[in-house]
Design an enzyme around this catalytic site. Sequence first.
Site, short mmCIF file in Angstrom:
data_model
loop_
_atom_site.label_atom_id
_atom_site.label_comp_id
_atom_site.label_asym_id
_atom_site.label_seq_id
_atom_site.Cartn_x
_atom_site.Cartn_y
_atom_site.Cartn_z
N GLU A 20 24.97 42.04 2.04
CA GLU A 20 23.57 42.00 2.49
C GLU A 20 23.54 41.81 4.02
OE1 GLU A 20 21.72 38.48 0.91
OE2 GLU A 20 19.70 39.07 1.50
N LYS A 42 14.82 44.56 -1.04
CA LYS A 42 14.97 43.34 -1.85
C LYS A 42 13.61 42.82 -2.32
CE LYS A 42 17.23 38.77 -1.38
NZ LYS A 42 17.95 37.91 -0.39
N CYS A 97 21.30 40.40 -3.46
CA CYS A 97 21.52 38.96 -3.54
C CYS A 97 20.64 38.23 -4.56
CB CYS A 97 21.42 38.33 -2.15
SG CYS A 97 22.33 36.76 -2.08
N VAL A 100 24.87 31.59 -0.90
CA VAL A 100 25.17 30.27 -0.32
C VAL A 100 25.40 29.22 -1.41
CG1 VAL A 100 24.03 30.70 1.88
CG2 VAL A 100 22.71 29.77 -0.03
#
Length: 218
Positions: A39, A110, A143, A170
Site C-alpha cells: 500500500e 480503498k 490493507c 501495523v
Amino acid sequence: MKIGYAQFAPVLGDLDENLRAIDRLAPAFTEADLVVLPELASSGYRFASPEEARAAAEPLGESRFVDHLARTARERNVHLVAGLPERDGGDLYNTAVLVGPEGLAGSYRKIHLFSDEPDLFRPGDRPPRVFPVGDVKVGILVCFDWVFPEVWRALALQGADVVCHPSNLVLPDLAQRAVPVHALVNGFYVVTANRVGTERDLTFTGGSVIAGPRGEVL
Ligand code: ACM
C-alpha cells in the site's frame, strides 16, 4: 501463473527514492507473472496533514509512479500491483493500481479507511472488481479491507482467482491469520504484500503472506 510479493520500506514523501527501491527489487520480478507491492508504495503512509498527502498524490493518468511501473512491467514481462495516493480533482484516494506491459490495466480505491486515514482520503467510491491478466481474474483490495468479509466475497462472486492485497499493516499477526481464511472460504489465492520500517509513531509489521484456496500458507 507464478505470483509473488516485494516487501520493502517506502520512504515518506520521497517518490524518487521509492522508485529506486523498486528498481533494486525488479531483477527478481522476472521470475514471476504477477508481483504485489505494498500500500502507498510510492509515498509512504504516515502523512502528518492533508497537505503532505496532497503533495505526494498523483492523478493516475499523469503519474510518474504508474509510468515507472509500466516501464518495469515491460522490461520484466510481468504485471505489478502497488499502492499510491491518487488525486482526482480535489479528492484524494488510497488507491492500488494493476499495471502490465501495456500500461495501467486496473485500479481500486480503498473502501475501508483505517484509523485517521479519513482525515486524508475519501473512501473508495466504486465496488471491488476483477481484471483479466491472461486467463486469470485478478481482484484488488487494500490493507484494512481485510477486516470486512463482504469485499472478499464480492470478488469471489466475480470469479476472482487471485486477490492482490497491498498493505501497510501495523497490528501484528491479525491480517496474516485472517487472509488464509479469506482464501479458504472464497476458494482463491491471496497475496498480502505488507511493508516494513517505521514512520513517525508507526512501525509496520512485515510478514507478507501468500495463501491458497485450501487455507494453506504458501
Ligand atoms: C491499514 O489499513 N493501513 C492498516
